[in-house]
Motif scaffolding. Structure first.
Motif, short mmCIF file in Angstrom:
data_model
loop_
_atom_site.label_atom_id
_atom_site.label_comp_id
_atom_site.label_asym_id
_atom_site.label_seq_id
_atom_site.Cartn_x
_atom_site.Cartn_y
_atom_site.Cartn_z
N ASN A 94 -5.93 -4.38 5.99
CA ASN A 94 -5.81 -3.07 6.60
C ASN A 94 -6.20 -3.24 8.07
N GLU A 151 0.81 -1.21 0.00
CA GLU A 151 0.00 0.00 0.00
C GLU A 151 0.85 1.27 0.00
N LYS A 153 -12.55 -1.71 5.86
CA LYS A 153 -11.74 -2.83 6.32
C LYS A 153 -12.61 -3.81 7.10
#
Lengths: 388, 388, 388, 388
Positions: free
Chosen positions: C76, C54, C85
């Motif tokens: 996440n 990411e 998430k």
């Protein structure tokens, strides 16, 4: 159909009776809600009044001025279709409106209703019906008022008395016997033209196997035997949900019982008292009723067995748990609109109780009356009658 | 050490002041507890009385007869070491003892205390001290009484007024300026011989970096800007726990604010009112104070910065959230026994607030006073002063 | 600033070390989440990989193809600003992606990172920084992996062993002594150019009063004395919230301790073992650390006292609870954007721990390192050092 | 009574079938418990095995050595009277025993059972009975395995497929018609000598009023009409508890339905698919079944109506909610001891479902079979048949 005159009598008697129940209370007693199922007495006073305002005066009295805009919001209980309302758990958080205000509201609505009665208007069947329901609705709340007051005072550390003369434990002065009912097709449900709730209607046939039912309610003495035999500790006597209820709430006696240095006592409307062994047991849940019956090797009657057999025994001091779940009778039809929310929407996860209790209002029970509560509740005057 | 004469004055003034606060209440208002942090006013009345009975009369007045055996059970609050007590969440479930009874209890204890004062007995230092603490304890409850009453009335659907003249929003009539404090070693903590709580003692040095602090509290207008700029929707402005609090409670304005057709209004002791843009903001949590400061690119002061700078600005209308967690000062010593439970046991997970508020009792705050609350609470008159 | 070459070494060592920790696990061990604070090992493997994908590959490697669209959603953790998430409590409900898939994902991202390192591209300061943070982030998760594995196995009724050689209880082979630190102005915070987290920066002065601090951690034997003296039953030793925690969770020993027929034992990575009296105590909450210090008539050090005194004692086997709440240093600045969520947003309601533990990754602690946890948590290798 | 030979066949077929269901799973899929009603597949494998070990081998095979002491603790489900057990909500927290271990345990017990069958011993009626119950018990768990697997995969964000050929939506290729049943006395309950559960016994008479029942299950298309007509928003269609369930869980479609850009789809064992309008609706709660019937102006059949009418329609693809609460038949007798916990203890707060489903094991249903679930559950293949 009830006549206008008889209805006026019923109405007047009902409104007065509610206030007589509250007469011994302190103002503070009107306000609290120690548990979600119990409502503050002032809420009962307001709610039964709101019913007449909302369903009668607003519709049938064109001159009626709403007492106050907040009433509907504060005193609506469960009629989801009539608009927003105070959530049930918040009823005990409201110090306003005050008790004095609620009594004024009662007086105002009672007077407006009297005006309607005394007017020259003929009452339509619909109007007669909705007022009659309003009276019976208020009678139901009279019983709730008594049981809620008992909860409020009986769970206060001071255990204050309510009054001097309310007798909760009438002794059954006769021997226990078994009544036998032969198998066959029987008729169930309300048949006369007098008042009943919609859930009693749809008189219909049912087939009953031969059974026996006791003429006598289970006594405190019998239940003490169960307790002393370890009934609360024997998992095999209980439903799975009953066992969870017993263990997570650490239940080991009926509600209001206290183990003191002088032995078992219970809180009554006159304060703490020694238990009367011969009096009919009360304040037990369906789970306890079932476990007790299991322990005896017997069972609870179904609501149909009860209805057929009831002419052969005395009843009326305890709401008797039956084995029957609360379901619609064949051909049951919910009323249209908000009044249709009255009974039908509770027909899941509740058990039927039959009979009536020492707290039941006059003229507010009959052989076909179907009371219902969740199986864990015990602040009503519940009791046990065995069958086999 | 305070003299017996001054203490008598303090005691008398304090006892009267508590009752004046309650004068506008209806009996019903004394009873309810709409949320766990709020106590019923009658509980405050009883609890502050119980303090004198438990810690003074029982010990120092050999003739004193306990008013009633239930007081300790009902009115003890958090002194775990003094015995069993009503659990905090149950305070609002108790209709008894009644309000009238509580006032009688107050009168009885006040009179017994007066008897003690008027007697020929010399007061030991210990006795002077415990009575002085009792008075300050009651002053603390006076502020709680006001904020609890605001909660009780301000969360009632009728939004009733409390009285006509209590001003919650005193305007700050001066320009915003930044006060600069140079870096260096400073002294923190109580120094004079007058009364303070144990948590202010242990005067000690601290090193402060250079900082600037505002002479003015954040106003409603400034906070509205934050709201309109989407402050409640921008996760990056918030602590993780603050964000959880905002989202799970659907917070989008300070407490008591209502978005109406006429724009933002807030509930005050005189009922619903239009917001005064220039008045100091109040009823916000620490999370909101922090997020607002983040949004401004500034921060909250530490409690030490506040204490050093406070001589240069006006304060006293809001309890000002600081960035400091509530912890013991170096050399802090808990008092022995039950009185040691007073302050020390709360020194975790709370934030220090400094200053005082419109609801603070006379003589009940000072530059070294350390108030403390959990970061999510907002029923006190809290506010924001920025630093950078 | 770290050089590209050193960073490559750090990266390679870190990625391998994570997988070595997981080598002894069964596939099933990777999946479960027995309590909200513990994450499934496969989640740690994926999450540390997602960080590089990411924040590095998506931004700095134009050829990189996302391994799978679901990664961001599944791995996440708390970066609210990066998108939706899986809620934290659901991590243990996901059987897919499988462990094999997660290892493939790791390999794919590790290779892409290696490609980036081995390419001709010069790394900007920003890129070096974010990769360095990624490595330290993964080292943090290595410690969590170990403590989460201990929780998963140590709370399983089979109490299975993890491996043969991980030593959790290194004995301190020296006598207890008190180190005295004189009062004065000291400097706190990170100063060198080597890596540290943002929360250690803003080196600044502080004033310390004279204090004494132990050269030795509290041992199991000392804590057993506290237990046997009734420490868990004496309300006056505890914070109010600590007492609630003890009573509602029925705590009566450190975590992982079992009272057996053979006396007190504890679960270790080699299974159940007899307690070593002389080893340093671990797996206690801040509440227990505080209560123990109270009982001894001493206190916990502040984080500043610890940082100044630490050169004079050995540390590194236990995360040592301090009295300090986790707050920003003066002039603390949150990083912009998602990385700014790393540390700052937890600065409320947590306590600072200093030192390091037997489970801490190599090169992952230092004298200025500020670890932080809620005061009730004890699955980390926490310990107690007394001050006075 | 079943013969030893037939029982051996039944046993062998049952044990194999369970493992065939699990063949497509990844190891990780065996471990998780995303919601309390769903058990990890490895738990089903172990629990059905434990049943034979506990109730057969321990008692009837004197040479049998317990596979492992922990089995009873880990794999006992609800037999409170047999000893301590892992609490139900913790099943998904256990990574050990591993899946491989559980398969070994199965093999070991299956072999020991085969040894028992192949030995020269004559089987007592009691022994035949308990093994037969064990087989049917395992068949019940086969259905639960399928529905639990669907839940585990269908609530995973990756929505993985289970296998290629399991058809959940068999189309009913015939026209809707109303079957009329005349009023009269009918016989209910199991009558032949083949296997049934104790709750089907006590064949007895019942009186039915004339009624009509549909030959066809409600289809997806019909239910979509209800959804589009605002069925989920009309409070008057719902039970009070149903309405609470809808609003607090934000229910607006059957379980597994997803509103996508391409319209309504549902998760099936082959992954996400477009809805087949003509297929029978499934994965709805009793509350939804009731509300749908209300909306149609019809009702659900009682279990007795269903049993009498069932010879005149096709059934077996859906468990059909009835209006009947799960209660004992007249003369129902619980078995003694632990096996008595099998059925009777659930006879409160549950609704009877009749029929069978696409996931029901072969030979595991019959016209008198009484399935039961709480009214809010919908992870089984439930459906609706209307009556009037």
């Amino acid at each position: 159909m009830i006549s206008k005159e008889h209805l006026f009598e019923l109405f007047t008697e009902t409104r007065v009776a509610t206030e007589i129940i509250c007469a011994p209370l302190e103002i503070e007693d009107y306000v609290v809600q120690p548990v979600v199922d119990v409502s503050p007495p002032k809420w009962h006073l307001g709610h039964t009044t709101w019913f007449f305002e909302e369903f009668v005066l607003k519709k049938y009295d064109s001159n009626y001025q709403l007492f106050d805009d907040h009433c509907a919001f504060v005193f609506n209980s469960y009629y989801e279709s009539v608009g927003e309302k105070v959530v049930r758990t918040d009823r005990g958080n409201l110090s306003r409106p005050t008790v004095a205000w609620v009594y004024e509201y009662r007086t105002c609505v009672t007077k407006a209703m009297q005006g309607l009665f005394l007017g020259s208007q003929n009452f339509s069947e619909e109007l007669l019906q909705v007022i009659e329901i309003g009276c019976h609705h208020e009678k139901q709340h009279q019983e709730l008022l008594l049981t809620d007051i008992k909860y409020i005072l009986g769970n206060n550390p001071l255990l204050p008395a309510y009054n001097d003369d309310f007798q909760e434990y009438p002794v059954q002065e006769f021997e226990q016997e078994w009544i036998t009912v032969p198998e066959g097709v029987y008729e169930i449900g309300h048949s006369s033209t007098s008042f009943c709730y919609d859930n009693e209607l749809g008189r219909h046939k049912t087939y009953l196997n031969k059974f026996e039912i006791s003429n006598k309610l289970v006594t405190n003495a019998e239940y003490l035997e169960f307790m002393e035999a370890g009934g609360y500790q024997d998992v095999l006597l209980w439903h799975a949900e009953g066992w969870d209820w017993v263990t997570s709430n650490k239940i080991n006696s009926p509600s209001y019982w206290h183990k003191t240095k002088k032995g078992w006592q219970y809180y009554t409307f006159q304060g703490l008292k020694k238990i009367t062994p011969e009096a009919p047991l009360t304040h037990i849940s369906y789970y306890e009723a079932f476990a007790f019956a299991q322990w005896k090797g017997m069972r609870l009657p179904s609501e149909f067995e009860w209805e057929i057999a009831q002419q052969q025994f005395e009843w009326g001091s305890r709401w008797e748990w039956t084995e029957s779940a609360y379901s619609p009778y064949p051909n049951y039809k919910k009323a249209d609109g908000a009044l249709g929310e009255y009974n039908g929407k509770f027909m899941v996860n509740q058990k039927v109780l039959r009979g009536g209790s020492v707290a039941t209002s006059t003229k507010h029970t009959r052989a076909t009356y179907r009371n219902f509560f969740h199986p864990n509740l015990r602040w009503q005057f519940t009791g046990i009658r065995l069958a086999k």
